[in-house]
Design an enzyme around this catalytic site. Structure first.
Site, mmCIF file in Angstrom:
data_model
loop_
_atom_site.group_PDB
_atom_site.id
_atom_site.type_symbol
_atom_site.label_atom_id
_atom_site.label_comp_id
_atom_site.label_asym_id
_atom_site.label_seq_id
_atom_site.Cartn_x
_atom_site.Cartn_y
_atom_site.Cartn_z
ATOM 1 N N LYS A 150 -4.081 9.311 -4.545
ATOM 2 C CA LYS A 150 -4.624 7.956 -4.341
ATOM 3 C C LYS A 150 -3.849 6.878 -5.108
ATOM 4 O O LYS A 150 -3.681 5.767 -4.617
ATOM 5 C CB LYS A 150 -6.111 7.914 -4.726
ATOM 6 C CG LYS A 150 -6.992 8.703 -3.754
ATOM 7 C CD LYS A 150 -8.468 8.576 -4.097
ATOM 8 C CE LYS A 150 -9.288 9.490 -3.215
ATOM 9 N NZ LYS A 150 -10.735 9.372 -3.423
ATOM 10 N N ASP B 26 -13.894 4.125 -0.795
ATOM 11 C CA ASP B 26 -14.829 4.884 -1.652
ATOM 12 C C ASP B 26 -15.841 3.936 -2.306
ATOM 13 O O ASP B 26 -17.014 4.266 -2.448
ATOM 14 C CB ASP B 26 -14.079 5.619 -2.780
ATOM 15 C CG ASP B 26 -13.280 6.804 -2.271
ATOM 16 O OD1 ASP B 26 -13.719 7.452 -1.310
ATOM 17 O OD2 ASP B 26 -12.202 7.071 -2.838
#
Ligand SMILES: NC(=O)c1ccc[n+]([C@@H]2O[C@H](COP(=O)([O-])OP(=O)(O)OC[C@H]3O[C@@H](n4cnc5c(N)ncnc54)[C@H](OP(=O)(O)O)[C@@H]3O)[C@@H](O)[C@H]2O)c1
Length: 267
Positions: A67, A103
């Site tokens: 990420k 997220d």
């Protein structure tokens, strides 16, 4: 492959366990979208943008451990991801790689089913905690971070978020307690000592665990202390739904969302 078929992927290492393809493909099928979503095992995160373009992916999700690499490599980062410094979604916009973090909003959507939350204790200080803490801060919900060790607290201090290690913790009353550590994922540990946690849960209303599909020791202790509890399934679902909306340029309705939930659960 037919001419206009679009290909999407999830990058990870490992990636075999990922439930994103079954969730995303269920949504694509329900929408009659001419596309396919597959797993892409990626060894070196430094190559992520080039691989994304070389494979002609129209969109991708990014999971552990890539990420941060994905953030650094993107042509443009949009929204809250700019502060989090980690992204889980890539979109190909006319050859430019645009990155988002879903997220954070996925977590906010997942806790909507609880009543009003003003004050949160967030256990853990890893990548997921960063996304959750900044999502809460953006919503003006007070957040306090508590982590096992001191090192990872710097990020939160820089964002003016109250943060403690176990050693110097000064507790107060919280509406919601969130476990964003990996304790309980593959073991039966609590995310912090029971002597610290139990009095907090006794006073809290809600408890949320980012781990999904099981009652972790954290959720079990919260339930014993009369908290309303929730596991991480909705967080996983909604980060996927928000990515799906970017991929397909559509707004997912309830039917699509429930189809994606079934896909996620392998039903
Ligand atoms: N539902 C969802 O959609 C979703 C999305 C993302 C992540 N997750 C879950 O969230 C969890 C965290 O992921 P992450 O990517 O943020 O991990 P990470 O960056 O590796 O961070 C892990 C954190 O957990 C703490 N920790 C690990 N083992 C612990 C233990 N036994 N006791 C107390 N603290 C412990 C670490 O503390 P130290 O700093 O002291 O090492 C660190 O703060 C994982 O279980 C993951 O599966 C769920």
């Amino acid at each position: 492959m037919s001419d206009n078929k679009k290909t999407f992927a999830i990058f990870g290492n490992p990636v075999e366990h990922s439930k994103s393809p079954q969730m995303q493909n269920a949504g694509l099928k329900k929408l009659n979208y001419n596309g396919i979503y597959k797993k892409h095992h990626l060894e070196d995160g430094n190559n992520i943008k080039q691989v994304f373009l070389d494979e002609n992916y129209q969109g991708a999700n990014i999971t552990v451990p890539h990420k941060e690499f994905a953030f650094k490599n993107a042509d443009e980062v949009r929204g809250i991801a700019k502060k989090i410094h980690a992204v889980n979604t890539y979109i190909n916009e006319n050859g430019k790689v645009i990155a988002y973090n879903t997220d954070a909003p996925g977590f906010l959507k997942a806790i909507e089913s609880f009543g009003e939350v003003k004050n949160v204790l967030l256990l853990g200080a890893g990548g997921t905690a960063k996304a959750i803490a900044l999502a809460l801060q953006e919503k003006d919900i007070e957040v306090t971070v508590l982590n096992r060790s001191e090192e990872k607290l710097k990020f939160f201090k820089n964002e003016n978020i109250t943060s403690y290690s176990w050693k110097n913790f000064k507790p107060k009353k919280y509406d919601l307690v969130v476990n964003s550590t990996s304790a309980g994922l593959k073991d039966e540990y609590l995310p912090c000592d029971k002597e610290i946690l139990e009095p907090i849960l006794k006073e809290a209303l809600y408890a949320f665990d980012c781990v999904y599909g099981k009652i972790t020791p954290f959720l079990a202790l919260a339930r014993e202390n009369n908290c309303e509890i929730k596991d991480g399934e909705d967080m996983l679902l909604y980060q996927g739904v928000l990515a799906f909306e970017y991929f397909t340029n559509t707004k997912a309705d309830e039917k699509i969302i429930e189809t994606m939930r079934k896909g996620l659960k392998g039903q």
